[in-house]
Design an enzyme around this catalytic site. Sequence first.
Site, short mmCIF file in Angstrom:
data_model
loop_
_atom_site.label_atom_id
_atom_site.label_comp_id
_atom_site.label_asym_id
_atom_site.label_seq_id
_atom_site.Cartn_x
_atom_site.Cartn_y
_atom_site.Cartn_z
N CYS A 96 21.76 -8.43 -47.35
CA CYS A 96 20.34 -8.16 -47.75
C CYS A 96 20.53 -6.61 -48.65
O CYS A 96 21.35 -6.30 -49.11
CB CYS A 96 19.34 -8.06 -46.79
SG CYS A 96 19.75 -6.77 -45.47
N ASN A 137 20.71 -3.81 -45.06
CA ASN A 137 21.48 -3.83 -43.93
C ASN A 137 20.97 -3.42 -42.56
O ASN A 137 21.85 -3.43 -41.53
CB ASN A 137 23.08 -3.65 -44.17
CG ASN A 137 23.89 -4.23 -43.17
OD1 ASN A 137 24.94 -3.73 -42.72
ND2 ASN A 137 23.68 -5.41 -42.76
N CYS A 174 17.32 -4.99 -41.44
CA CYS A 174 16.55 -5.86 -40.96
C CYS A 174 17.13 -7.37 -40.93
O CYS A 174 17.29 -8.11 -40.22
CB CYS A 174 15.32 -5.93 -41.72
SG CYS A 174 14.23 -4.15 -41.71
N ARG A 175 17.06 -7.80 -42.29
CA ARG A 175 17.27 -9.22 -42.52
C ARG A 175 19.01 -9.48 -42.13
O ARG A 175 19.15 -10.66 -41.46
CB ARG A 175 17.08 -9.73 -43.91
CG ARG A 175 15.56 -9.76 -43.99
CD ARG A 175 15.21 -10.00 -45.47
NE ARG A 175 15.60 -8.78 -46.35
CZ ARG A 175 15.39 -8.63 -47.68
NH1 ARG A 175 14.93 -9.74 -48.36
NH2 ARG A 175 15.62 -7.47 -48.21
N SER A 176 19.88 -8.87 -42.83
CA SER A 176 21.21 -9.43 -42.63
C SER A 176 21.77 -9.17 -41.32
O SER A 176 22.63 -10.24 -40.85
CB SER A 176 22.33 -8.91 -43.85
OG SER A 176 22.20 -7.57 -43.82
N ASP A 184 11.21 -9.65 -47.45
CA ASP A 184 11.88 -8.44 -47.15
C ASP A 184 10.50 -8.06 -46.11
O ASP A 184 9.50 -7.75 -46.41
CB ASP A 184 11.80 -7.49 -48.18
CG ASP A 184 12.28 -6.14 -47.77
OD1 ASP A 184 12.15 -5.71 -46.66
OD2 ASP A 184 12.63 -5.18 -48.60
P1 4NP Z 1 16.63 -5.22 -45.34
O1 4NP Z 1 15.18 -4.74 -45.31
O2 4NP Z 1 17.09 -5.34 -46.76
O3 4NP Z 1 16.35 -6.49 -44.84
O4 4NP Z 1 17.57 -4.56 -44.24
C1 4NP Z 1 14.98 -3.17 -46.01
C2 4NP Z 1 15.63 -2.12 -45.40
C3 4NP Z 1 15.32 -0.94 -46.09
C4 4NP Z 1 14.60 -0.87 -47.23
C5 4NP Z 1 14.10 -1.91 -47.95
C6 4NP Z 1 14.49 -3.20 -47.25
N1 4NP Z 1 14.36 0.23 -47.90
O5 4NP Z 1 13.80 0.67 -49.02
O6 4NP Z 1 14.91 1.42 -47.51
#
Ligand code: 4NP
Length: 174
Positions: A24, A27, A29-31, A141
């Site tokens: 993702c 790294n 939340c989703r992955s 997201d």
């Molecule tokens: P992820 O979510 O891609 O599912 O881990 C996010 C985590 C952090 C951010 C964006 C999405 N960020 O902008 O910091």
Amino acid sequence: MQSVTSLDLRKITTENPLKVCFVCLGNICRSPTAEGVFQHIINRDGLSALVEVDSAGTAAYHVGEPANSKSRMIAEQNGVSLNSKARKFEYSDFDYFDLIIAMDKENLHELQRMDRKSQYRDKIFLLRDFDPVPGDMEVPDPYYGGINGFELVFEIVMRSCESLLDTARPHMSP
Ligand code: 4NP
């Protein structure tokens, strides 16, 4: 892309396990949720010697951090532990992993951009290529939203990971 019902995979054995990396943006939340859920169902089905699971982000903002507290809470409520530490996806991961599974189209395009010569394109998928429920192809997201978004991520990830394992299972010979 369309739904994947069969995979062009080599034979999966304990000597040569299937290596899967979920990707993702951050790294956190989703992955990590996909990594934890896939590891959980692999363990449940006694397949841990046949599958290696990891996750990574296309961005480095959160390198070294544990999974987001809301992601961990929803996972724990469903009996799943998220134990990953955020890392950035590296070029060498293309060679190491058999399946590189992106959470949304932005992550997918970033992986395709890194794979300049399209050498690894047959390894790269969207998680929702495996989703048995038709619809949007992205895992949304959840980072800037409320708890509902994290619950939705868990739900999509759970059913898509079950389907991914069912798709890989015919290639496994214990
Ligand atoms: P992820 O979510 O891609 O599912 O881990 C996010 C985590 C952090 C951010 C964006 C999405 N960020 O902008 O910091």
